[in-house]
Design a protein around this motif. Structure first.
Motif, PDB file in Angstrom:
ATOM      1  N   HIS A  21      30.161  42.491  38.417  1.00 18.79           N
ATOM      2  CA  HIS A  21      31.199  41.683  38.818  1.00 18.79           C
ATOM      3  C   HIS A  21      32.728  41.917  38.281  1.00 18.79           C
ATOM      4  O   HIS A  21      33.094  42.117  37.321  1.00 18.79           O
ATOM      5  CB  HIS A  21      30.724  40.469  37.943  1.00 18.79           C
ATOM      6  N   ASP A  22      33.472  42.027  39.579  1.00 21.18           N
ATOM      7  CA  ASP A  22      34.928  42.346  39.364  1.00 21.18           C
ATOM      8  C   ASP A  22      35.666  41.174  39.510  1.00 21.18           C
ATOM      9  O   ASP A  22      35.976  40.581  40.749  1.00 21.18           O
ATOM     10  CB  ASP A  22      35.215  43.542  40.417  1.00 21.18           C
ATOM     11  N   PRO A  23      36.466  40.395  38.475  1.00 24.05           N
ATOM     12  CA  PRO A  23      37.064  39.349  38.372  1.00 24.05           C
ATOM     13  C   PRO A  23      38.443  39.469  39.225  1.00 24.05           C
ATOM     14  O   PRO A  23      39.123  38.255  39.383  1.00 24.05           O
ATOM     15  CB  PRO A  23      37.161  38.787  37.046  1.00 24.05           C
ATOM     16  N   ALA A  24      38.794  40.364  39.588  1.00 20.98           N
ATOM     17  CA  ALA A  24      40.109  40.728  39.929  1.00 20.98           C
ATOM     18  C   ALA A  24      40.576  39.873  40.985  1.00 20.98           C
ATOM     19  O   ALA A  24      41.872  38.955  41.203  1.00 20.98           O
ATOM     20  CB  ALA A  24      40.699  41.894  40.107  1.00 20.98           C
ATOM     21  N   ASP A  25      39.847  39.820  42.106  1.00 16.03           N
ATOM     22  CA  ASP A  25      40.045  39.327  43.466  1.00 16.03           C
ATOM     23  C   ASP A  25      39.943  37.526  43.026  1.00 16.03           C
ATOM     24  O   ASP A  25      40.936  36.793  43.605  1.00 16.03           O
ATOM     25  CB  ASP A  25      38.936  39.425  44.495  1.00 16.03           C
ATOM     26  N   SER A  26      39.076  37.158  42.319  1.00 15.52           N
ATOM     27  CA  SER A  26      39.155  35.845  42.011  1.00 15.52           C
ATOM     28  C   SER A  26      40.208  35.235  41.375  1.00 15.52           C
ATOM     29  O   SER A  26      40.879  34.126  41.464  1.00 15.52           O
ATOM     30  CB  SER A  26      37.853  35.442  41.192  1.00 15.52           C
ATOM     31  N   VAL A  27      40.786  36.284  40.473  1.00 15.23           N
ATOM     32  CA  VAL A  27      42.079  35.775  39.527  1.00 15.23           C
ATOM     33  C   VAL A  27      43.129  35.673  40.511  1.00 15.23           C
ATOM     34  O   VAL A  27      44.019  34.842  40.431  1.00 15.23           O
ATOM     35  CB  VAL A  27      42.319  36.833  38.517  1.00 15.23           C
ATOM     36  N   VAL A  28      43.113  36.690  41.499  1.00 13.91           N
ATOM     37  CA  VAL A  28      44.625  36.538  42.536  1.00 13.91           C
ATOM     38  C   VAL A  28      44.348  35.158  43.398  1.00 13.91           C
ATOM     39  O   VAL A  28      45.442  34.764  43.592  1.00 13.91           O
ATOM     40  CB  VAL A  28      44.420  37.736  43.276  1.00 13.91           C
ATOM     41  N   THR A  29      43.220  34.920  43.859  1.00 15.56           N
ATOM     42  CA  THR A  29      43.035  33.602  44.395  1.00 15.56           C
ATOM     43  C   THR A  29      43.130  32.494  43.953  1.00 15.56           C
ATOM     44  O   THR A  29      43.826  31.511  44.167  1.00 15.56           O
ATOM     45  CB  THR A  29      41.405  33.719  45.063  1.00 15.56           C
ATOM     46  N   VAL A  30      43.056  32.389  42.510  1.00 15.19           N
ATOM     47  CA  VAL A  30      43.205  31.181  41.716  1.00 15.19           C
ATOM     48  C   VAL A  30      44.657  31.151  41.594  1.00 15.19           C
ATOM     49  O   VAL A  30      45.002  30.074  41.803  1.00 15.19           O
ATOM     50  CB  VAL A  30      42.484  31.223  40.301  1.00 15.19           C
ATOM     51  N   ALA A  31      45.269  32.136  41.316  1.00 13.21           N
ATOM     52  CA  ALA A  31      47.046  31.951  41.253  1.00 13.21           C
ATOM     53  C   ALA A  31      47.567  31.774  42.397  1.00 13.21           C
ATOM     54  O   ALA A  31      48.523  30.846  42.516  1.00 13.21           O
ATOM     55  CB  ALA A  31      47.419  33.488  40.925  1.00 13.21           C
ATOM     56  N   GLU A  32      46.819  32.438  43.546  1.00 11.14           N
ATOM     57  CA  GLU A  32      47.556  31.755  44.954  1.00 11.14           C
ATOM     58  C   GLU A  32      47.302  30.238  45.256  1.00 11.14           C
ATOM     59  O   GLU A  32      48.263  29.572  45.551  1.00 11.14           O
ATOM     60  CB  GLU A  32      46.838  32.549  46.107  1.00 11.14           C
ATOM     61  N   VAL A  33      45.995  29.739  45.006  1.00  6.76           N
ATOM     62  CA  VAL A  33      45.714  28.445  45.012  1.00  6.76           C
ATOM     63  C   VAL A  33      46.584  27.493  44.152  1.00  6.76           C
ATOM     64  O   VAL A  33      47.287  26.354  44.582  1.00  6.76           O
ATOM     65  CB  VAL A  33      44.265  27.985  44.699  1.00  6.76           C
TER      66      VAL A  33
END
Length: 932
Positions: A367-379
């Motif tokens: 599980h690589d959380p980087a993509d999710s972190v970026v998306t949360v920041a954008e949202v």
């Protein structure tokens, strides 16, 4: 722990993992009739055939769905830490996990990191997931799916794999096909189908209107009759569309059980799983395309192509020849139909679906959380931008409002100077003072000398016989007629118009020139002879709430004698506006709706006259009791406005309102009898709310604090079958008022919310309305106080619910009861909740009002020897709710220690009444449009 013998080793799809599958966890949205629930049920059926177990975790159960014995349905709140923690634990323990993507479950995808094997099931048509979840939520779900190396995404149609891969931003190899399964019909169906009748079994929602259009086109081209069956929110829209477009005879039937109708159909117009089910039953099936045209007829030759497309075409039809599709459907022989049915029974069996799922599920991988972190920041950044713009727009609106208020003040001053209106003000002040003095005199209820004093002493007598005689005398005096009892009258049919543009549970009846018309909101229950919003303690199928002992809501029953209106407790009256010269009448469960439907709008002179001091006037009427109270609320030269509660009534042609008497009863003599009355009423009402014939089933929920009334209500509701509670996590005047611990001790699933005015309230008096100004309008523009604005945080929990409230507890449950008989109660907050309740769509059941028409029975119970051990003394002493709570297992110190409250007191809220009424009146502007 599962017994080792239950484990079997089966290969799973992916990178060579071999996982022992004995327990499968399905994380699903709420259980209600529809495809998503059917997916979970079929998976459970397939698992049961091979001896495996399925646990289905859902946030709520809306409809009764029959799962196999090998399956377990678990409810968990997906929005609370405790609920998410439970799901996390189950994910770690399960052998395989299927998460069905929806707005309720999407944010749980990261929990699959702890799964041994998992998959995510998503909507098959490209771009539909984003449209359904909303761009922000879909972005978070897609990022969570991308954060895993191997987590498979499952779609029903193989043809949609590439489109879904692009929508989620994952490699095409990660999107796999899991074709739909059905629960096959094994018992014989009816005789072989002909080509005489067309059936469209479908969810009645405007997102499915393309299927309705296909069925209408087929009926028009072939000259066959059309039947549409299903349930959904847009029944009126579909009925209007059928009237406008279908040239043949048609019928629209509300029924969630589509299979019963499909079994006897000739030609079925359907898509997706419904088309699959119809073909398995041996019916002739035509599949339309969403963009118009047809996929064609279901035949042996077309079956595989339709299976790959999940019997749904979203963009390009395979044919536009409607007549050709009909001819091909009707050319199928009985042998061909039987062969299609046999093929579906094998290829769409639950067992095969389950085995396919086992092969496709795999270990999610790193599980690589980087993509999710970026998306949360954008949202979050986008949300902040939207919030900033809203603040700017709000500031502009406030500035404009202040300007126009100032202009209005200047115009009013100039008008008074020109017209010399100053003298009228003093006259109005004098009349107001006289009204208040008269109200205080009546509300005091102190027996005097003479016949009036004797009548009041008899009315408050501890003898139910003497009380009944006095109550009847009061009622006869108010009605100005003897024998005001309702004679039995047969019901007759009536036309009722449903309008989805008005609040869900609102309704209005209007009589003009002697003719009645009726308009109801989309959540009002109807029958061929009337309508009702709410619940009652009798069989729903009979649909006679007017004959019920306890009813919570309002409506109309059409009898041979004319429309009979039926009311609820004094906290939720009906409002009647009568034209003095025309005898035209308007009846509604909303005061603003009644006025606007009569052509009286906020700001008019008549509106001001009829609503001036409406709160104080309604309070004075209701405190007298249902027999002693007059109905006239206010009047001007042209109109009279009446407030009616509890009794059924009709409106005569001459404009007179005729109420109908019912005899008060002594409902109990012991605590056990009183408790059984409360429990029995709750159970009967719950059965009524969950009746299968309802348009919207209503399930119970109870708000709970640490006070007496709500705690007792929660204990009784839990015993009667309620499973949900709501509470506020708030400190009021130094006391923590959350009822979370007691709710959990009672076995209730409780959701905890913030108070609208903060977490720590040093006082309940609010100087200004504050950040909820617009929302407060619906609580201010009523005949009550706006304190129940505290319900706003519960809004999403109250839709299609029965709210078990403690309204009336202050009047009926103190040891020293000051209320008189006749359901006399202030109920200011209940009357202030009406517009909020009608918009959200829930029924209000104030439990203390049950059995409270004859108060001496409760007073005698409070002072009885059997209740002595539950009297704690002091100013806050309520033996009845104390005993209910303690006998339910709650410690004495956990509730009722001190008088607490959470309803705010908004200072000078009446200054905003007209502005608030304008906001609320906008909800009813389109009520008199074309019939739905």
């Amino acid at each position: 722990m599962l017994a080792p013998g239950r484990f079997t080793v089966r290969p799973l799809f992916g990178d060579g993992y071999r996982v022992r599958v004995a327990t499968v966890l399905v994380i699903a949205p709420e259980l209600r009739f529809g495809g998503l629930t059917e997916h979970a049920r079929c998976l459970a059926l397939g698992a049961g055939e091979v001896g495996d177990e399925v646990v289905v975790v859902v946030p709520d159960v809306r409809d009764e769905i029959e799962f196999p014995e090998s399956a377990q349905v678990v409810r968990a709140d997906f929005t609370m830490r405790s609920g998410v923690a439970e799901i996390e634990s189950r994910v770690a323990q399960a052998d395989a996990v299927l998460l069905i993507n929806s707005p309720q479950t999407g944010l749980l995808v990261p929990l699959l990191a702890k799964a041994r094997a998992a998959a995510v099931g998503v909507h098959g048509s490209p771009r539909t997931n984003a449209a359904w979840l909303g761009q922000r939520l879909h972005a978070l779900v897609a990022a969570a799916c991308r954060s895993f190396e191997h987590l498979p995404i499952l779609v029903p149609a193989a043809a949609d794999r590439s489109g879904v891969a692009a929508e989620f931003g994952v490699p095409g190899s990660r999107v796999l096909s899991l074709p739909n399964s059905i629960d096959p019909v094994t018992d014989p169906v009816s005789s072989p189908p002909g080509c005489d009748r067309i059936l469209a079994p479908v969810r009645i929602s405007n997102e499915k209107v393309w299927l309705l259009d296909g069925a209408i086109e087929l009926a028009n081209v072939t000259g066959r009759d059309l039947t549409v069956v299903g349930v959904g929110p847009h029944l009126d829209d579909w009925r209007r569309r059928l009237r406008e477009r279908c040239d043949r005879r048609w019928s629209l039937i509300e029924d969630p059980h589509l299979r019963a109708h499909t079994r006897s159909a000739d030609v079925v117009v359907a898509a997706g799983m419904v088309a699959l089910e119809a073909a398995q039953m041996g019916r002739r099936v035509a599949v339309p395309c969403k963009s118009g045209g047809w996929a064609g007829a279901v035949t042996l030759d077309s079956f595989q192509g339709m299976r790959d497309a999940n019997f749904v075409l979203w963009e390009h039809p395979w044919t536009g020849d409607t007549r050709g599709v009909w001819d091909r459907v009707c050319s199928l022989s009985e042998q061909e139909l039987a062969a299609i049915s046999e093929r579906i029974a094998v290829e769409a069996s639950p067992r095969l679906m389950y085995e396919r799922f086992r092969r496709r599920a795999c270990a999610p991988g790193v599980h690589d959380p980087a993509d999710s972190v970026v998306t949360v920041a954008e949202v979050l950044a986008e949300a902040q931008r939207v919030e900033g713009q809203l603040h700017k727009d709000y500031a502009t609106i406030l500035e404009a409002r202040n300007y126009f208020e100032q202009q209005a003040t200047n115009w009013e001053t100039a008008y008074r100077d020109l017209e010399g209106a100053g003298n009228d003000r003093s006259e109005r002040t004098t009349l107001r003072q006289r009204w208040r003095a008269r109200k205080r005199h009546h509300a005091a209820g102190e027996p005097g000398k003479g016949p009036a004093g004797l009548a009041l002493r008899l009315y408050n007598s501890h003898s139910v016989t003497l009380h009944s005689a006095a109550a009847y005398a009061y009622f006869v005096k108010k009605e100005r007629r003897f024998d005001p009892r309702q004679k039995p009258s047969a019901v007759t049919s009536v036309e009722i118009r449903r309008n989805p543009s008005i609040p869900r549970m609102s309704w209005v009846a209007r009589r003009r020139s002697g003719h009645w018309d009726f308009t109801v909101g989309e959540a009002v229950e109807t029958s061929e002879h009337g309508f009702f919003e709410g619940v009652w303690d009798a069989d729903f199928a009979l649909f006679r709430p007017d004959l019920s002992e306890h009813r919570f809501g309002s409506g109309m029953i059409m009898t041979e004698a004319g429309p009979t209106f039926t009311c609820s407790f004094p906290g939720e009256p009906l409002y009647v506006v009568l034209g003095k010269s025309t005898h035209d009448a308007v009846v509604s469960n909303s005061p603003i709706f009644a006025l606007t439907a009569a052509g009286i709008r906020p700001g008019d002179g008549s509106f001001d006259a009829l609503t001036e001091n409406i709160r104080e006037r309604s309070l004075a009427l209701c405190e007298l009791g249902v027999e002693r109270s007059p109905t006239l609320l206010s009047e001007d030269s042209a109109h009279a406005m009446h407030l009616l509660t509890y009794f059924n009534f009709r409106i005569r042609e001459d404009g007179r309102i005729r109420r109908y008497w019912t005899v008060p009863r002594r409902e109990f003599r012991t605590f056990a009898q009183y408790r059984e009355l409360l429990k029995g009423t709750l159970e009967a009402v719950f059965r009524n709310g969950s009746a299968p014939g309802r348009r919207h089933r209503l399930t119970p929920v109870v708000p709970i604090s640490r006070g007496y009334d709500s705690t007792a209500c929660a204990a009784m509701a839990a015993e009667a079958g309620c499973r949900d509670a709501v509470t506020l996590d708030v400190i009021v005047e130094g006391r923590h008022d959350s009822g979370e611990a007691n709710a959990r001790a009672l076995g209730l699933d409780v959701s905890v919310h913030r108070h609208v005015y903060g977490d720590d309230l040093p006082t309940l008096t609010v100087g200004q309305i504050g950040p909820v100004e617009h929302e407060a309008a619906e609580f201010i523009a009523t005949a009550g106080r706006p304190g129940n604005i505290m319900y706003l945080p519960f809004e999403h929990r109250l839709r299609d619910r029965i709210l078990i409230s403690g309204a009336g507890g202050d009047s009926y449950w103190p040891k020293e009861i000051t209320a008189t008989s006749g359901l006399s109660m202030r109920a200011e907050y209940a009357r202030g909740t009406v517009e909020f309740r009608l918009r959200v769509g829930f029924a209000n059941l104030p439990l203390p009002s049950v059995g409270s028409r004859f108060i001496p029975s409760i007073a005698a119970l409070n002072g009885s020897q059997e209740m002595a051990g539950f009297s704690v003394g002091g100013d806050y002493d309520r033996p009845v709710p104390r005993r209910i709570g303690e006998e339910a297992g709650l410690p004495r110190e956990s509730f009722g220690a001190a008088k607490t409250a959470a309803a705010p007191v908004i200072a000078d809220d009446l200054k905003h009444f007209v502005d608030a009424a304008r906001v609320v009146a906008q909800r009813y502007e389109q009520w008199d449009g074309p019939a739905g």
